[in-house]
Design an enzyme around this catalytic site. Sequence first.
Site, PDB file in Angstrom:
ATOM      1  N   GLN A  69     -13.340 -67.265  16.126  1.00 30.18           N
ATOM      2  CA  GLN A  69     -14.555 -67.037  15.354  1.00 30.18           C
ATOM      3  C   GLN A  69     -14.412 -65.841  14.413  1.00 30.18           C
ATOM      4  OE1 GLN A  69     -16.975 -68.999  14.892  1.00 30.18           O
ATOM      5  NE2 GLN A  69     -16.366 -70.497  16.432  1.00 30.18           N
ATOM      6  N   SER A  70     -13.256 -65.737  13.778  1.00 29.43           N
ATOM      7  CA  SER A  70     -12.990 -64.631  12.864  1.00 29.43           C
ATOM      8  C   SER A  70     -13.859 -64.692  11.607  1.00 29.43           C
ATOM      9  CB  SER A  70     -11.513 -64.653  12.451  1.00 29.43           C
ATOM     10  OG  SER A  70     -11.278 -63.789  11.370  1.00 29.43           O
TER      11      SER A  70
END
Length: 324
Positions: A69-70
């Site tokens: 979930q960068s």
Amino acid sequence: MERLQIANLPTPIQKLDRLGEELGVNLYLKRDDFTGMEISGNKVRKLEFSVADALQQGCDTLITAGGIQSNHCRATAAVAAKLGLGCDLIIRGEIPNHFEGNLFMNKALGARVHLISPEESREEKMDEIVENLKSQGHKPYLIPVGASNAVGSLGYAAAIEEITEQENKLGIHYDTVVIAVGSGGTYAGLWYANQKQGAKRKIHGFAVDNSADTFVETITEILKEMYLNDGLAAPEEYKDILINDQYIGTGYAKSTHEELAFIMKTSREHGFLLDPVYTGKAFYGMVSEIQKGHFKDANNILFIHTGGILGWTHKQREMALKSI
């Protein structure tokens, strides 16, 4: 250093009157989640410098890496699409069953997503992609995780200048600045400019993955490079790098029921949204530390909301709703 103008700046500062009164502090929120939509959050400030450097070198493809979930990967994909550049993202973590949150946005924005397991090396995968692109006649530009190097960190050195201008207009001084720390570059930029100004602000970082010792080492290395690039004498020691690693919880991008209940309570009672990966953990940590009396010397606390709303996953949403 060249800089692109792609973020909506300056971002506003809002006083959290009711929450501050509850906690017995003067608490403010800098809305870096307002920098844009696809490029929202702190990462675009860094990319204004990193991508400017890429364009100056004549590169046509951006390559970077991050977790599932960068925010950084999603912002890089958006900037690449905006500028007509290619984009390859190396995403490491437990391979999900569904593309959602930032992972979905990466694909929607046209990035080539390369999923690798936690055991695989990001560096080796990046090197492989670089060689493939070069063999096809492309000129790739490597951006480290979080754009956390001397170039990217200039984004938050510039943010300190922005905050200083806002202080002057508002007639207030923020003696304490608080942020989430996921790769170290945002913290390094803030610390660097704060020192150059000779300011006495304390920069508090709340780790979302690695240990405090690891982050202090990482941030110190970025700072050394920043001083070198500026042709300035680096300090003999890097004091007051303040990292708290007691609120990582169950790990990067993983949430506890307590954390999510806190995020939901905050949004319902105070009207702003945090994310479960970065700002939620950091804001929870800050409030907990204030309640323990550990910020007694702070007159005005500024929490920088670094974005991340797009990172909510189905599992985290379900857990959060059960906490209501």
